[in-house]
Every structure is written in structure tokens, then in C-alpha cells.
Design a protein around this motif. Structure first.
Motif, PDB file in Angstrom:
ATOM      1  N   VAL A  61       0.855  -1.352   0.183  1.00 20.14           N
ATOM      2  CA  VAL A  61      -0.066  -0.084   0.079  1.00 20.14           C
ATOM      3  C   VAL A  61       0.878   0.998  -0.068  1.00 20.14           C
ATOM      4  N   GLY A  62       0.574   2.081  -1.031  1.00 22.82           N
ATOM      5  CA  GLY A  62       1.615   3.272  -1.065  1.00 22.82           C
ATOM      6  C   GLY A  62       0.496   4.451  -0.888  1.00 22.82           C
ATOM      7  N   ASP A  63       0.906   5.167   0.296  1.00 21.58           N
ATOM      8  CA  ASP A  63       0.251   6.586   0.269  1.00 21.58           C
ATOM      9  C   ASP A  63       1.416   7.837   0.025  1.00 21.58           C
ATOM     10  N   ARG A  64       1.109   9.054   0.454  1.00 28.22           N
ATOM     11  CA  ARG A  64       1.908  10.068   0.292  1.00 28.22           C
ATOM     12  C   ARG A  64       3.407   9.859   1.138  1.00 28.22           C
ATOM     13  N   LEU A  65       3.083   9.471   2.200  1.00 26.68           N
ATOM     14  CA  LEU A  65       4.145   9.448   3.160  1.00 26.68           C
ATOM     15  C   LEU A  65       5.174   8.163   3.041  1.00 26.68           C
ATOM     16  N   ALA A  66       4.367   6.988   2.746  1.00 31.52           N
ATOM     17  CA  ALA A  66       5.129   5.832   2.388  1.00 31.52           C
ATOM     18  C   ALA A  66       6.002   6.279   0.906  1.00 31.52           C
ATOM     19  N   LEU A 107       6.907   8.908  -0.247  1.00 32.11           N
ATOM     20  CA  LEU A 107       8.126   9.919  -0.195  1.00 32.11           C
ATOM     21  C   LEU A 107       9.140   9.261   0.787  1.00 32.11           C
ATOM     22  N   MET A 108       8.926   8.387   1.520  1.00 35.65           N
ATOM     23  CA  MET A 108       9.844   7.684   2.456  1.00 35.65           C
ATOM     24  C   MET A 108      10.821   6.825   1.496  1.00 35.65           C
ATOM     25  N   ALA A 109      10.030   6.316   0.466  1.00 33.69           N
ATOM     26  CA  ALA A 109      10.802   5.234  -0.332  1.00 33.69           C
ATOM     27  C   ALA A 109      11.656   5.966  -1.239  1.00 33.69           C
ATOM     28  N   VAL A 110      11.273   7.016  -1.884  1.00 31.61           N
ATOM     29  CA  VAL A 110      12.073   8.006  -2.677  1.00 31.61           C
ATOM     30  C   VAL A 110      13.453   8.761  -1.749  1.00 31.61           C
ATOM     31  N   ILE A 111      13.220   8.955  -0.616  1.00 31.80           N
ATOM     32  CA  ILE A 111      14.336   9.584   0.205  1.00 31.80           C
ATOM     33  C   ILE A 111      15.308   8.351   0.441  1.00 31.80           C
ATOM     34  N   ALA A 112      14.830   7.175   0.782  1.00 34.26           N
ATOM     35  CA  ALA A 112      15.540   5.913   1.062  1.00 34.26           C
ATOM     36  C   ALA A 112      16.322   5.341  -0.185  1.00 34.26           C
ATOM     37  N   GLY A 113      15.726   5.436  -1.390  1.00 37.58           N
ATOM     38  CA  GLY A 113      16.301   5.132  -2.514  1.00 37.58           C
ATOM     39  C   GLY A 113      17.124   5.790  -3.057  1.00 37.58           C
ATOM     40  N   ALA A 114      17.083   7.331  -2.823  1.00 38.80           N
ATOM     41  CA  ALA A 114      18.112   8.067  -3.078  1.00 38.80           C
ATOM     42  C   ALA A 114      19.300   8.028  -2.319  1.00 38.80           C
ATOM     43  N   LEU A 115      19.033   7.884  -0.954  1.00 39.39           N
ATOM     44  CA  LEU A 115      20.261   7.730  -0.133  1.00 39.39           C
ATOM     45  C   LEU A 115      20.958   6.310  -0.370  1.00 39.39           C
ATOM     46  N   LEU A 116      20.388   5.312  -0.637  1.00 43.28           N
ATOM     47  CA  LEU A 116      21.185   4.222  -0.927  1.00 43.28           C
ATOM     48  C   LEU A 116      21.867   4.152  -2.019  1.00 43.28           C
ATOM     49  N   VAL A 117      21.513   4.968  -3.085  1.00 43.27           N
ATOM     50  CA  VAL A 117      22.418   5.114  -4.357  1.00 43.27           C
ATOM     51  C   VAL A 117      23.420   5.856  -3.938  1.00 43.27           C
ATOM     52  N   LEU A 118      23.487   6.935  -3.293  1.00 43.53           N
ATOM     53  CA  LEU A 118      24.532   7.868  -2.846  1.00 43.53           C
ATOM     54  C   LEU A 118      25.576   7.421  -1.966  1.00 43.53           C
ATOM     55  N   VAL A 119      25.176   6.289  -1.094  1.00 47.48           N
ATOM     56  CA  VAL A 119      25.920   5.776  -0.156  1.00 47.48           C
ATOM     57  C   VAL A 119      26.621   4.683  -0.949  1.00 47.48           C
ATOM     58  N   TYR A 125      10.598  16.640  10.211  1.00 47.08           N
ATOM     59  CA  TYR A 125      11.956  16.259  10.857  1.00 47.08           C
ATOM     60  C   TYR A 125      12.493  14.924  10.467  1.00 47.08           C
ATOM     61  N   LEU A 126      11.467  14.101  10.219  1.00 49.55           N
ATOM     62  CA  LEU A 126      12.032  12.516   9.788  1.00 49.55           C
ATOM     63  C   LEU A 126      12.494  12.771   8.532  1.00 49.55           C
ATOM     64  N   VAL A 127      11.851  13.382   7.615  1.00 55.71           N
ATOM     65  CA  VAL A 127      12.296  13.577   6.224  1.00 55.71           C
ATOM     66  C   VAL A 127      13.728  14.354   6.253  1.00 55.71           C
ATOM     67  N   HIS A 128      13.918  15.253   6.901  1.00 58.73           N
ATOM     68  CA  HIS A 128      15.192  16.041   6.989  1.00 58.73           C
ATOM     69  C   HIS A 128      16.153  15.353   7.762  1.00 58.73           C
ATOM     70  N   HIS A 129      15.986  14.559   8.603  1.00 60.65           N
ATOM     71  CA  HIS A 129      16.998  13.705   9.364  1.00 60.65           C
ATOM     72  C   HIS A 129      17.798  12.720   8.734  1.00 60.65           C
ATOM     73  N   ILE A 130      17.028  12.065   7.800  1.00 62.20           N
ATOM     74  CA  ILE A 130      17.704  10.824   6.878  1.00 62.20           C
ATOM     75  C   ILE A 130      18.759  11.542   6.247  1.00 62.20           C
ATOM     76  N   PRO A 131      18.629  12.233   5.309  1.00 63.70           N
ATOM     77  CA  PRO A 131      19.948  12.908   4.677  1.00 63.70           C
ATOM     78  C   PRO A 131      20.922  13.566   5.408  1.00 63.70           C
TER      79      PRO A 131
END
Length: 359
Positions: free
Chosen positions: A73-78, A80-92, A325-331
Motif C-alpha cells: 500500500v502506497g500513500d504519500r508518506l510511504a 516519500l519515504m521510499a524516494v528518500i531511502a532510494g536516493a540515500l542508498l544510491v549515494l551511499v 523532521y523525519l524526512v530532514h533527518h535521514i539525509p
């Protein structure tokens, strides 16, 4: 669009299978980047779709009936979190390759890293509690491999602490899922709010506390935080960046779902106490150490307390601040650990006294 929802989970798993068979390092890198970029692109597509056409996307893998299917199930929060996680995983991953990290040269690094990516995506998109438990197991297995990949004494010791505590977390979560199913006849996130509301107060409170303990261990809240400052310093910097940026945030994300969807407003006072104590322990732990990884690890604990405070307050403004804050804290926190990794590579140490203090 329903197919796209499964790609952030399916592509990393496919890539993990391929990199397990293909041991050439260059080929593993190409497969890993292809899988992670594909997962990131599909997550972005889900975000765009939700922003323009709807508030939720549901996918039942394999077209099985809803009562037995793996439901995403994908809503806007889920999303958005998946996008941030995916971007971070690529960069790391790019950082690990660019820094020539010792663990990245292992043939087991890329399969474990991709399984970790799949587990994170599944945790965000899980449509029921049992699939969330499965996602946590993927996270546990892959993160333990990444944590102990170099096989040093410090890694084995901290890895043992990490895996033992997370096995306890898995046991508590599985017990809670079983009891929820026994009490309500379902583990679907869509059906549970109504079913849970019909239960006696004592039963509902017991189930709530079990789930809160399980997610609290993953989020590293007081008094369940002690695995984090022990595990992060022993891991390679690229692995620590993912641990710091994402793993505890998966727990925070699950706590948001728990306290807003399944048991809204039922543990506000308890959460505020937990938040305050988590903040204090994290700050006092940070000022009592001089090694960068431990300082940053205790900072994570403290900052998780801020998120829990927003969840405990439960108002619209507080929850919006928690998500922001959650979205900001990850990167940001992941970037700090990557900077620490560069300092360690250049100087051979991350103790403040050895690198000239904090200035």
C-alpha cells in the motif's frame, strides 16, 4: 501503477540474486546501481501519481486474493519515504565505491546491500503487520551481514549484541502479530482500526504495548536504545550511514503508523515520557564521548526523542513537524557519517582530540 509499487521491492531482490551468482566486482556494481536506480525511479513515479491522481495505491503481488496476498500500500508518506531511502542508498553505494571501502570489495556486500534496500522498501509499503514483520527480518539478516562483513573482533562483538536484541524485537513483533490476528481475525492495516476499536480495553492496551516495544527497539527509544551506540561505531562508515539514516527511521515510521492509524491517541502520556527520557539520554551520552561515531550515534538517539514527542502530542501540527523532521533527518545524519568516514580515511582516527577538536 500497481506494478510500479512492487518494483522498489522486486528490483533490489532480483539484483541481490544476480550479484550472488555473478562475483565480478564491476558487474556487481553495475547490477546494484541498475536495481537501485530502477527502484528509485519507480518510487518517484508513485509519488507523482499520488500527487496528481490519488491518495493511495494498492498492489497485490501475484494477483492473489486480498486475504492471502502480499499487499503493498502506497500513500504519500510511504512513497516519500521510499524516494528518500532510494536516493540515500544510491549515494551511499557511490561513496563506498569512491572511497574504496574494504567491505565493498567483499563479494557478499552487494547482495546484502540490495536485500537491505528491499527490506526498507517493503517496510514502508507493507499493507499488513505480517509483511511488516517479514520486512524487519530482511533488514535484520542483511544488516547483520553488513555490520560484520570485515570480521573484526569489535564488529563481531557489537554484531552479536545487535542480532540478539533484534531477535528479541522480532519475537515480540511476531507474538504481537499472532495475538492481533487471534483477537481480530486480520492483520490488514486497512481493517485493523475498526476491529481493534471493538476489543476490550485491556486486550487493546496489551496489543498496543507489544507493538510499541517492537517498534521502539527498532527506533532506539529509551530504554531500548543501547544497541545503537554500540553497533554504529564498529561498522564501516558507508554501512553506518545507512544504519543511521534509515534503520532507526523505519522504526519511527512504524510508530507513526501505530499511533495514528491503529491506536490513535491511546498512549500519549507514555510517549511523551519516553520522548523526554530519550532526548536526555542521547544528549548526555553524546557529551560523554569524544569519538565521532559514538557522539553521532547518541545524537540519533536524542533526535529520535524529538520525533516521538511529536507523535505523543498527536496534533496535526505536531505530526506534520514529526514527518518534516523525519524526512530532514535521514539525509543530514547520513551525510554526517559519510563526512566522518572521509575524516577517518584521511587522518586514521575520528577522536576529536586526534583531529584537532571540533573546529
Amino acid at each position: 501503477m500497481n506494478v510500479l509499487l512492487g518494483l522498489p521491492l522486486g528490483l533490489p531482490l532480483l539484483g541481490a540474486a544476480v550479484t550472488t551468482i555473478v562475483r565480478a566486482r564491476r558487474a556487481q556494481r553495475l547490477v546494484s546501481f541498475a536495481a537501485l536506480f530502477g527502484a528509485l525511479a519507480s518510487s518517484i513515479a508513485v509519488v507523482v501519481h499520488l500527487a496528481t491522481e490519488g491518495d493511495i495505491v494498492v498492489s497485490r503481488l501475484g494477483a492473489w486474493p486480498g486475504d492471502i496476498a502480499i499487499t503493498l500500500v502506497g500513500d504519500r508518506l510511504a512513497a516519500l519515504m521510499a524516494v528518500i531511502a532510494g536516493a540515500l542508498l544510491v549515494l551511499v553505494l557511490a561513496f563506498a565505491i569512491g572511497q574504496r571501502a574494504a567491505d565493498e570489495r567483499s563479494p557478499f556486500y552487494h547482495p546484502a546491500y540490495l536485500v537491505l534496500a528491499a527490506g526498507i522498501a517493503q517496510a514502508f509499503f507493507a499493507g499488513d503487520l505480517f509483511n511488516l514483520f517479514v520486512a524487519f527480518e530482511l533488514l535484520l539478516m542483511s544488516s547483520y551481514v553488513l555490520l560484520t562483513l570485515e570480521g573484526t573482533d569489535a564488529q563481531i562483538r557489537s554484531g552479536t549484541t545487535y542480532v540478539v536484541l533484534n531477535v528479541v524485537e522480532s519475537t515480540v513483533l511476531l507474538t504481537a502479530v499472532g495475538l492481533v490476528f487471534a483477537a481480530t481475525g486480520t492483520v490488514s492495516m486497512a481493517e485493523l482500526p475498526e476491529r481493534l476499536a471493538e476489543l476490550p480495553d485491556g486486550v487493546r492496551t496489551g496489543l498496543h504495548l507489544l507493538l510499541l516495544v517492537a517498534f521502539g527497539i527498532k527506533a532506539a527509544v529509551f530504554p531500548l536504545f543501547f544497541w545503537l551506540p554500540d553497533a554504529d561505531p564498529a561498522a564501516p562508515s558507508s554501512v553506518t550511514a545507512v544504519f543511521a539514516g534509515l534503520l532507526t527511521k523505519v522504526g519511527s515510521y512504524c510508530m507513526i503508523r501505530l499511533e495514528t492509524l491503529l491506536f490513535p491517541g491511546e498512549a500519549a502520556t507514555l510517549l511523551l515520557w519516553i520522548a523526554g527520557l530519550t532526548m536526555l539520554v542521547g544528549v548526555f551520552g553524546a557529551i560523554s564521548h569524544v569519538e565521532m561515531k559514538r557522539v553521532l550515534s547518541f545524537h540519533i538517539v536524542s533526535q529520535i526523542g524529538y520525533m516521538v514527542m511529536g507523535i505523543g502530542l498527536g496534533t496535526q501540527a505536531a505530526l506534520a513537524a514529526t514527518v518534516f523532521y523525519l524526512v530532514h533527518h535521514i539525509p543530514v545524519k547520513a551525510s554526517l557519517f559519510l563526512v566522518q568516514g572521509i575524516i577517518e580515511t584521511e587522518t586514521g582516527s575520528t577522536a576529536f582530540d586526534d583531529v584537532g577538536g571540533m573546529l
